[in-house]
Scaffold this motif. Structure first.
Motif, short mmCIF file in Angstrom:
data_model
loop_
_atom_site.label_atom_id
_atom_site.label_comp_id
_atom_site.label_asym_id
_atom_site.label_seq_id
_atom_site.Cartn_x
_atom_site.Cartn_y
_atom_site.Cartn_z
N ILE A 38 37.63 130.17 41.10
CA ILE A 38 37.94 129.00 40.01
C ILE A 38 37.97 127.54 40.91
N HIS A 39 38.32 127.72 42.16
CA HIS A 39 38.25 126.54 42.87
C HIS A 39 36.70 126.05 43.22
N LEU A 40 36.05 127.11 43.39
CA LEU A 40 34.69 126.68 43.83
C LEU A 40 34.11 126.12 42.43
N SER A 41 34.30 126.77 41.13
CA SER A 41 33.63 126.19 39.98
C SER A 41 34.23 124.77 39.76
N ARG A 42 35.49 124.51 40.08
CA ARG A 42 35.91 123.13 39.99
C ARG A 42 35.18 122.15 41.02
N TYR A 43 34.97 122.69 42.32
CA TYR A 43 34.34 121.73 43.01
C TYR A 43 32.91 121.33 42.69
N ILE A 44 32.24 122.56 42.09
CA ILE A 44 31.02 122.22 41.47
C ILE A 44 30.78 121.34 40.14
N HIS A 45 31.82 121.49 39.53
CA HIS A 45 31.88 120.53 38.26
C HIS A 45 32.29 119.01 38.52
N LEU A 46 33.12 118.76 39.82
CA LEU A 46 33.58 117.59 40.06
C LEU A 46 32.48 116.87 41.12
N ASN A 47 31.75 117.57 41.67
CA ASN A 47 30.74 116.93 42.61
C ASN A 47 29.82 115.80 42.15
N PRO A 48 29.70 115.67 40.90
CA PRO A 48 28.91 114.27 40.46
C PRO A 48 30.09 113.28 40.06
N VAL A 49 31.12 113.64 39.69
CA VAL A 49 32.10 112.50 39.60
C VAL A 49 32.62 111.82 40.97
N VAL A 50 32.97 112.93 41.76
CA VAL A 50 33.24 112.72 43.13
C VAL A 50 32.27 111.56 43.99
N SER A 51 31.14 111.97 43.71
CA SER A 51 29.93 111.25 44.41
C SER A 51 29.56 109.71 43.54
N GLY A 52 30.34 109.68 42.39
CA GLY A 52 30.17 108.44 41.72
C GLY A 52 28.90 108.44 40.66
N LYS A 53 28.39 109.42 40.33
CA LYS A 53 27.19 109.58 39.41
C LYS A 53 27.63 109.38 38.09
N CYS A 54 28.99 109.71 37.98
CA CYS A 54 29.46 109.47 36.58
C CYS A 54 31.01 109.53 36.63
N LYS A 55 31.53 109.23 35.44
CA LYS A 55 33.16 108.93 35.32
C LYS A 55 33.89 110.37 35.30
#
Length: 116
Positions: A38-55
């Motif tokens: 579940i933490h890996l899934s969250r990490y993958i889904h948050l990558n674009p947000v954390v990198s600034g590609k989307c909000k």
């Protein structure tokens, strides 16, 4: 890894070049527990947000995050979603880490700048 290697060979042959196309080597980790999953899934889904590609994770066009929220899905979401009482709980679990992940990424880049 095989896909990446095959594409690199194709690209290098086509454009008469040598060497890696992407920064760093492919890394993989064996997922050994439901908590790690579940933490890996969250990490993958948050990558674009954390990198600034989307909000928000659902705003990223190439993410499967919206499939974890909808009833219709082409992805196999059950293995992750079955670990939560509802889809809403998974969404909350994921989005609760947006501020933390964004702040951590900002600090990481500041530390890199200081070291140079």
């Amino acid at each position: 890894s095989q896909l990446s290697n095959s594409y690199t060979k194709y690209f290098n042959t086509k454009y008469q070049r040598v060497g890696p196309l992407f920064q760093g080597t492919f890394k993989s980790v064996l997922v050994e527990s439901d908590e790690q999953l579940i933490h890996l899934s969250r990490y993958i889904h948050l990558n674009p947000v954390v990198s600034g590609k989307c909000k928000m994770p659902e705003d990223y066009l190439w993410s499967s995050f919206s499939e974890y929220q909808d009833n219709e899905s082409i992805c196999s979401t059950g293995q992750v979603l079955n670990l939560f009482p509802s889809k809403e709980k998974y969404t909350k679990f994921t989005k609760d880490q947006i501020d933390y992940g964004t702040t951590l990424e900002m600090i990481k880049h500041q530390l890199i700048d200081i070291g140079e």
